[in-house]
Design a protein around this motif. Structure first.
Motif, PDB file in Angstrom:
ATOM      1  N   ILE A 118       7.578  -4.310 -20.700  1.00 49.46           N
ATOM      2  CA  ILE A 118       7.956  -5.717 -20.795  1.00 49.46           C
ATOM      3  C   ILE A 118       9.469  -5.760 -20.916  1.00 49.46           C
ATOM      4  N   VAL A 119      10.116  -6.465 -19.982  1.00 49.42           N
ATOM      5  CA  VAL A 119      11.569  -6.605 -20.069  1.00 49.42           C
ATOM      6  C   VAL A 119      11.889  -8.046 -20.440  1.00 49.42           C
ATOM      7  N   GLY A 120      13.099  -8.245 -20.951  1.00 48.54           N
ATOM      8  CA  GLY A 120      13.471  -9.586 -21.359  1.00 48.54           C
ATOM      9  C   GLY A 120      14.956  -9.668 -21.625  1.00 48.54           C
ATOM     10  N   PRO A 121      15.453 -10.840 -22.041  1.00 47.61           N
ATOM     11  CA  PRO A 121      16.879 -11.007 -22.315  1.00 47.61           C
ATOM     12  C   PRO A 121      17.315 -10.160 -23.516  1.00 47.61           C
ATOM     13  N   GLU A 122      18.589  -9.772 -23.491  1.00 43.45           N
ATOM     14  CA  GLU A 122      19.093  -8.850 -24.503  1.00 43.45           C
ATOM     15  C   GLU A 122      18.952  -9.399 -25.926  1.00 43.45           C
ATOM     16  N   ASP A 123      19.130 -10.721 -26.080  1.00 41.25           N
ATOM     17  CA  ASP A 123      19.064 -11.276 -27.444  1.00 41.25           C
ATOM     18  C   ASP A 123      17.628 -11.418 -27.956  1.00 41.25           C
ATOM     19  N   ASP A 124      16.641 -11.137 -27.101  1.00 39.70           N
ATOM     20  CA  ASP A 124      15.235 -11.094 -27.501  1.00 39.70           C
ATOM     21  C   ASP A 124      14.826 -12.293 -28.353  1.00 39.70           C
ATOM     22  N   PRO A 125      14.856 -13.509 -27.781  1.00 39.40           N
ATOM     23  CA  PRO A 125      14.637 -14.734 -28.567  1.00 39.40           C
ATOM     24  C   PRO A 125      13.302 -14.779 -29.303  1.00 39.40           C
TER      25      PRO A 125
END
Lengths: 305, 228
Positions: free
Chosen positions: A121-128
């Motif tokens: 699972i990939v996602g934005p760096e700030d991991d909201p």
């Protein structure tokens, strides 16, 4: 009346000429007009194509067996459908349960795994949504419970999409519920690469196979500006038994497709599982990415541990 | 903005250096669409004349129906041809799916309504006295038809140009029944679609420019023909 006959025969002549021309417009096919090359049709999942693996292996296979390999890249769902209709001779896909179903329904002759890697699972760096460090099941549960951060689904019945649905099922959600759970759940309906680009644009999470993620994350084409394309996504969840991703080749039942292609389809399976090609699959991309895109695994399914 | 410029520059480089892949894809696109337009014209021009010069019940309905099909989505034609030529379908035995030939057939189906409808309109624009004069001078039906087609050549050429434009610019049929196979059925539009999804924009832009250029050349050729 005679002019009409002339006109009609003229049409027929042009028709036959043009159809002939259109029929053999491939440069390599017309190179030996006396002995036309056999064509083998393969439908493959996008991840094996987007990573460039098929582009790398295709010329080797064609040269070794003197055959034209026609590759259709598509989702696993559509590849299986092409197989059911008999429109392709062999498929390379990644969705074990559906593959087993395909074979037991009599559409496929045999299923031979040849490589695996892992979904992540990939996602934005700030991991909201704060998914880092969770298992895939926990991460999905948190996404649907907290409504923090969006999730981009392939939504195209592909192998990756099947895996996503399997995870939802694992934590007890009906997929229809998930689809209607809210605006955070986005169904893209496109291939893996474009889905990653969409997730990057929208700064959302997505489930992807390792190979496609690495090829899109680190474009190695040195001639062009690279930073425009670098995905603004980082790996968030990388461990979990459920993330195992096995690629296998299935020969389509020759009664449905073309009996004449059976031998060549077998050659392709032998080719994929041969020690030297297994070695090449394992080495593929390691120089560019510093890690394996595919772990070679000929014959049986890898053990889940 | 930078990406667009880089793309344009790379695109021009690809074109000027006669990149083999770009040439091959463009050549195939032209060959397939010119073939389908020619074949459709050979069918539609005589057919349009037949419809125009004969009165029969349902003629108006036929013309209306033809015009409705001007706007048929290319993917719908693609789907129809796929179901027809898939091995499980009625014409599956011909083994034509995923070949350039079936793409030609699909494009013909796509542009036939446009060619037919616009040619009928073109013929309607020819003055009645010309036809009457020809007939009174002893022209046969076939000769009269040729004369009227000649009189209406500007509008007929416009119809053919429209048909060609629709054929070479479509992507639905190319993807669904062509399969976008590299070196066999990949054409400009399906390649643009693929390269864009891969993020390989410069090849996509190069092919886009070539598509426009090809359309320009074909138009100039047909216009020269018109002026003769």
């Amino acid at each position: 009346m005679r002019r009409v006959t002339y006109y009609l025969s003229g049409i027929l002549l042009i028709l036959s000429l043009l159809f002939g021309a259109a029929g053999c417009s491939s440069p390599s096919a017309s190179s030996s007009p006396l002995q036309p090359k056999q064509r083998l049709r393969l439908a493959t999942t996008t991840s094996l194509y987007d990573t460039g693996l098929w582009g790398y292996l295709e010329p080797m296979f064609e040269q070794k067996y003197g055959v034209e390999l026609d590759i259709m890249y598509t989702g696993t769902g559509k590849a299986l459908e092409y197989g059911r209709r008999g429109d392709v001779d062999i498929i390379t896909v990644h969705s074990k349960t559906r593959e087993d179903q395909f074979v037991s329904d009599g559409y496929g002759v045999k299923r031979v795994p040849f490589a695996y890697n892992y979904f992540l699972i990939v996602g934005p760096e700030d991991d909201p949504a704060g998914l880092e460090g969770l298992t895939p099941e926990e991460a999905f549960g948190k996404l649907i419970d907290t409504d923090q951060g969006s999730f981009i689904s392939r939504g195209d019945d592909s192998g990756t999409h099947s895996k996503e649905k399997a995870i939802w099922q694992e934590i007890g959600y009906d997929y229809e519920t998930v689809r209607n759970a809210g605006p955070w759940y986005i169904e893209a309906g496109i291939g893996m690469g474009p889905t990653l680009m969409m997730a990057s644009e929208k700064q959302g999470y997505t489930l992807t196979d390792m190979g496609t993620y690495l090829t899109f994350k680190f474009r190695t084409d040195l001639e062009v500006v690279v930073d425009e394309r670098v995905l603004e996504l980082v790996p968030i969840v990388i461990e979990g038994e459920i993330l195992l991703n096995v690629y296998s080749a299935i020969i389509v039942n020759p009664e449905k497709a073309s009996p004449a292609k059976m031998e060549m389809a077998n050659h392709l399976v032998d080719f994929l599982t041969s020690p030297e090609i297994q070695q090449l699959i394992g080495d593929y991309g390691t120089e560019d990415y510093g890690m394996q895109l595919f772990i070679p695994h000929a014959g049986a399914d890898p053990e889940q541990d | 903005m930078d990406a667009i410029w880089q793309g344009l520059i790379k695109a021009l480089q690809l074109i000027i250096s006669l990149d083999p892949e770009v040439l091959e894809i463009s050549g195939r696109s032209l060959r397939i669409s010119v073939t389908s337009t020619l074949l459709a014209s050979l069918i539609c021009l005589p057919l349009a004349s037949l419809v125009h010069f004969n009165n029969f019940p349902g003629k108006r309905v036929l013309v209306n129906l033809t015009q409705t099909f001007y706007s048929i989505p290319t993917v719908a034609v693609g789907l129809f041809v796929f179901v027809l030529f898939s091995r499980a379908g009625p014409l599956g035995g011909l083994n034509l799916l995923f070949t350039p030939t079936v793409m030609v057939i699909g494009q013909m189906l796509l542009i036939t309504p446009v060619l037919l409808g616009l040619t009928i309109s073109a013929l309607s624009g020819v003055d009645r006295p010309i036809i009457d004069t020809a007939r009174s001078l002893g022209a046969t039906g076939f000769q009269t038809t040729l004369l009227v087609l000649k009189e209406a050549r500007f509008a007929v050429t416009a119809a053919v140009i429209m048909g060609f434009g629709r054929a070479i610019s479509e992507v639905g049929i190319a993807l669904i029944v062509g399969g976008n196979i590299r070196g066999f059925t990949r054409v400009i539009t399906s390649a643009i679609s693929l390269e864009t999804s891969k993020g390989d924009l410069e090849l996509a832009i190069a092919l886009g420019i070539i598509l426009m250029f090809a359309a320009l050349v074909v138009n100039i050729l047909l216009n020269m023909q018109q002026q003769r």
